[in-house]
Scaffold this active site. Structure first.
Site, PDB file in Angstrom:
ATOM      1  N   LYS A   1     -10.306  12.681   8.359  1.00  0.00           N
ATOM      2  CA  LYS A   1      -9.795  12.240   9.664  1.00  0.00           C
ATOM      3  C   LYS A   1      -9.767  13.420  10.639  1.00  0.00           C
ATOM      4  CE  LYS A   1      -6.725   8.499   8.183  1.00  0.00           C
ATOM      5  NZ  LYS A   1      -7.439   7.432   8.913  1.00  0.00           N
TER       6      LYS A   1
ATOM      7  N   GLU B   1      -9.688   3.623   2.167  1.00  0.00           N
ATOM      8  CA  GLU B   1      -9.197   3.762   0.792  1.00  0.00           C
ATOM      9  C   GLU B   1      -8.102   2.759   0.460  1.00  0.00           C
ATOM     10  OE1 GLU B   1      -7.927   5.298   3.271  1.00  0.00           O
ATOM     11  OE2 GLU B   1      -5.819   4.906   2.880  1.00  0.00           O
TER      12      GLU B   1
ATOM     13  N   ASP C   1       1.347   6.248   5.654  1.00  0.00           N
ATOM     14  CA  ASP C   1       0.402   5.298   5.073  1.00  0.00           C
ATOM     15  C   ASP C   1       0.967   4.621   3.815  1.00  0.00           C
ATOM     16  OD1 ASP C   1      -1.943   3.983   5.543  1.00  0.00           O
ATOM     17  OD2 ASP C   1      -3.213   5.412   4.471  1.00  0.00           O
TER      18      ASP C   1
ATOM     19  N   ASP D   1     -12.481   6.921   3.914  1.00  0.00           N
ATOM     20  CA  ASP D   1     -11.230   6.692   4.643  1.00  0.00           C
ATOM     21  C   ASP D   1     -10.801   5.221   4.583  1.00  0.00           C
ATOM     22  OD1 ASP D   1      -9.025   7.347   6.094  1.00  0.00           O
ATOM     23  OD2 ASP D   1     -10.074   7.556   8.027  1.00  0.00           O
TER      24      ASP D   1
ATOM     25  N   ARG E   1      -7.894  -0.429   0.873  1.00  0.00           N
ATOM     26  CA  ARG E   1      -8.435  -1.604   0.197  1.00  0.00           C
ATOM     27  C   ARG E   1      -8.891  -1.267  -1.232  1.00  0.00           C
ATOM     28  NH1 ARG E   1     -12.698  -2.252   5.019  1.00  0.00           N
ATOM     29  NH2 ARG E   1     -11.009  -1.149   6.058  1.00  0.00           N
TER      30      ARG E   1
ATOM     31  N   LYS F   1       0.852  -1.194   0.000  1.00  0.00           N
ATOM     32  CA  LYS F   1       0.000   0.000   0.000  1.00  0.00           C
ATOM     33  C   LYS F   1       0.889   1.247   0.000  1.00  0.00           C
ATOM     34  CE  LYS F   1      -3.383   2.538   2.870  1.00  0.00           C
ATOM     35  NZ  LYS F   1      -4.253   2.519   4.067  1.00  0.00           N
TER      36      LYS F   1
HETATM   37  N1  BES Z   1      -4.435   4.248   6.881  1.00  0.00           N
HETATM   38  C1  BES Z   1      -5.588   4.024   7.668  1.00  0.00           C
HETATM   39  C2  BES Z   1      -5.358   3.010   8.782  1.00  0.00           C
HETATM   40  C3  BES Z   1      -4.529   3.500   9.938  1.00  0.00           C
HETATM   41  C4  BES Z   1      -5.055   4.395  10.855  1.00  0.00           C
HETATM   42  C5  BES Z   1      -3.262   3.019  10.121  1.00  0.00           C
HETATM   43  C6  BES Z   1      -4.290   4.810  11.930  1.00  0.00           C
HETATM   44  C7  BES Z   1      -2.504   3.426  11.192  1.00  0.00           C
HETATM   45  C8  BES Z   1      -3.020   4.338  12.096  1.00  0.00           C
HETATM   46  C9  BES Z   1      -6.717   3.490   6.784  1.00  0.00           C
HETATM   47  O1  BES Z   1      -6.747   4.002   5.500  1.00  0.00           O
HETATM   48  C10 BES Z   1      -7.987   3.879   7.448  1.00  0.00           C
HETATM   49  O2  BES Z   1      -8.246   5.041   7.545  1.00  0.00           O
HETATM   50  N2  BES Z   1      -8.744   2.893   7.896  1.00  0.00           N
HETATM   51  C11 BES Z   1      -9.958   3.139   8.569  1.00  0.00           C
HETATM   52  C12 BES Z   1     -10.946   2.108   8.114  1.00  0.00           C
HETATM   53  C13 BES Z   1     -12.357   2.392   8.577  1.00  0.00           C
HETATM   54  C14 BES Z   1     -12.907   3.628   7.910  1.00  0.00           C
HETATM   55  C15 BES Z   1     -13.213   1.189   8.243  1.00  0.00           C
HETATM   56  C16 BES Z   1      -9.711   3.028  10.067  1.00  0.00           C
HETATM   57  O3  BES Z   1      -8.928   2.171  10.479  1.00  0.00           O
HETATM   58  O4  BES Z   1     -10.252   3.841  10.797  1.00  0.00           O
HETATM   59 ZN    ZN Z   2      -4.988   4.631   4.727  1.00  0.00          ZN
HETATM   60 MN    MN Z   3      -7.820   5.837   5.427  1.00  0.00          MN
END
Ligand code: BES
Ligand code: ZN
Ligand code: MN
Length: 495
Positions: free
Chosen positions: A278, A350, A289, A348, A352, A266
């Site tokens: 966020k 994204e 990320d 968010d 996947r 990723k």
């Molecule tokens: N890149 C983030 C995941 C992340 C968050 C990694 C904080 C490390 C620290 C990912 O893109 C994301 O935002 N995931 C969301 C998914 C949710 C919307 C289902 C998450 O984990 O909040």
């Molecule tokens: Zn992300």
């Molecule tokens: Mn995200």
């Protein structure tokens, strides 16, 4: 840092510091006994007087011992004989490097407890010493206007008496290549989002391809991705002014017919969340990320350095995720390269969305296995914290091999289940699949989402959200899971 091996008696070598391992309760290792003898028994006496106990990772330093050419002798505890392993070696070397730094040493002669350990352990002792010595002097000051004045250890001599020069050399070469791979991963990750863009990462791939033979790169731009119908990936980058790239690197170390290992990383160079923006706290850390892609860069560079007799392909979907008038909106439905339609309930989620098209693209390589690496879910940090990466797979065999590789390398992963019962959480009223599965088991439903795009190949997914970087005072990338990946590839090259 220069790391050399020598087969001579350590007491006759000059240097800032001679490092000697001691067992618990201040018992001499065989190599410590030799050094003690050269000092006329003074070393052990001083150790006793100083109250040194030989607890793993404890250190004490004496200056100007007669009979010993180095300016200092550092005793370092390695604990009990039967406790010496890769993990304790890493802790011990971290303590040694810290102490050398405090003592302002720029070079050291390091001896290791070979006599106290089984022959199979010697490779690990040397490799992990090399790797963690290099790791300890890692600094990121590319973006400071003036270089730091700190003096760092720049030369280490490892005493390898009696264990075979070729064997020792191999362990050093492996340790060094993994360390350099981790350094590359950490450097790319620590760069800010305004410098490390998808275009920057693409340029880095092209640089590696120029540097190594049997190594190539290919960069697909948005137009080319459109032709491939990568509608899911492109929907994420549409909200950004930085064009997305699909970065492909190939290390061709194996025979023509050997099926490749494909690593998919990723490469979100900044994740603001998109329209599902966020919250501001720690949002700067979303420059990390792209740590999954950074680990793919690190692993591929190490493969090239080591000329591993394997075919390894790196595929990096790279994009930003920004809020914009043209960005994905919650409720939008996009069509992936695989033809599956996706309802974007949360912009968010994204990672996947870009990974799914890269996983479909991976099919054309007829892969032996595909491993994707992603900072995919905050939920993974809730589940496993910052010590262990999350692992999901459609093959128990591959999962076991990755867990084993991680354990050997001190870069642990823990498996989470991927069951049909979780797949139900991704049902959508309007599209084939939703991009989120609700608050329960967030890491698993993310894995389930990816699993829909893995065709019929053998696949594993590493969620490195908790392990790829540290926050707070020590904020910085860790270089994980380069050690796990390299250990897996080295094991594969052997078998
Ligand atoms: N890149 C983030 C995941 C992340 C968050 C990694 C904080 C490390 C620290 C990912 O893109 C994301 O935002 N995931 C969301 C998914 C949710 C919307 C289902 C998450 O984990 O909040
Ligand atoms: Zn992300
Ligand atoms: Mn995200």
């Amino acid at each position: 840092m220069m790391i050399q091996i020598k087969n001579s008696s350590p007491v006759k070598l000059s240097g800032n510091c001679l490092v000697v391992p001691m067992l618990k309760n201040n018992r001499l290792t065989s190599i410590a006994a030799q050094v003690n003898e050269a000092s006329g028994g003074l070393l052990h006496q001083l150790a006793k007087k100083s109250g040194f106990k030989g607890e793993a990772g404890s250190t004490t330093v004496f200056h100007n011992l007669s009979g010993i050419k180095a300016l200092r002798v550092m005793l370092v505890g390695v604990g009990n004989k039967n406790e010496i392993n890769g993990k304790t070696t890493r802790d011990v070397i971290e303590a040694v490097m810290k102490r050398l730094q405090q003592e302002n040493c720029t070079n050291a002669v390091i001896t290791l407890p070979f006599e106290e350990t089984a022959a199979e352990m010697h490779y690990s002792l040397i490799r992990e010493t090399t790797l963690y010595a290099e790791n300890a002097i890692y600094r990121f000051d590319e973006c400071k206007s003036k270089p730091s004045k700190e003096t760092l250890v720049d030369k280490i001599t490892l005493i390898t008496s009696g264990i075979g020069d070729q064997y020792a050399k191999k362990a050093v070469v492996h340790g060094k290549a993994i360390a350099d791979g981790m350094k590359l991963a950490r450097d790319l990750s620590n760069l800010p989002g305004n410098i490390c863009t998808p275009t920057y990462l693409a340029g880095k791939a092209q640089k590696l391809a120029r540097k190594y033979t049997k190594f190539s790169s290919k960069i697909l731009n948005e137009k080319e991705m459109e032709k491939l119908k990568m509608g899911s990936l492109l929907s994420v980058s549409r909200g950004s002014r930085q064009p997305a790239k699909l970065i492909i690197m190939e290390h061709k170390g194996g025979g023509k017919d050997q099926q490749p290992v494909v690593l998919v990383g990723k490469g979100l160079t900044f994740d603001a969340g998109g329209i599902s923006l966020k919250p501001p706290a720690k949002m700067d850390e979303m420059k990390y990320d792209m740590c999954g892609s950074a680990s793919v860069f690190g692993a591929l560079q190490a493969c090239a350095e080591l000329k591993l007799p394997l075919n390894v392909v790196g595929i990096i979907p790279s994009s930003e995720n920004m809020p914009d008038g043209d960005a994905n909106k919650p409720g939008d439905i996009v069509t992936s390269m695989a033809g599956l339609t996706i309802e974007v309930l949360n912009t968010d989620a994204e990672g996947r969305l870009i990974l799914c098209d890269a996983l479909t693209y991976a099919e054309r390589y007829n892969p032996a296995v595909v491993i994707d690496i992603a900072t995919l879910t905050g939920a993974c940090i809730v589940a496993l914290g910052h010590h262990t990466s999350g692992l999901m797979a459609n093959s128990q065999n591959l999962a076991d091999e990755l867990i084993e590789a991680g354990n050997q390398a001190g870069d642990k992963a823990w498996q989470l289940p991927l069951g049909d019962e979780y797949q139900k959480q991704l049902e959508s009223n309007f599209a084939d699949i939703a991009n989120i599965g609700g608050p329960a088991a967030g890491s698993i439903t993310a894995g389930c989402f990816l699993s829909r795009f893995t065709g019929d190949y053998t696949w594993a997914h590493l969620d490195i959200a908790g392990t790829a970087w540290q926050s707070g005072h020590n904020k910085g990338a860790t270089g994980r899971p380069v050690p796990l990946l390299l250990n897996y590839l080295l094991n594969r090259a052997k078998g």
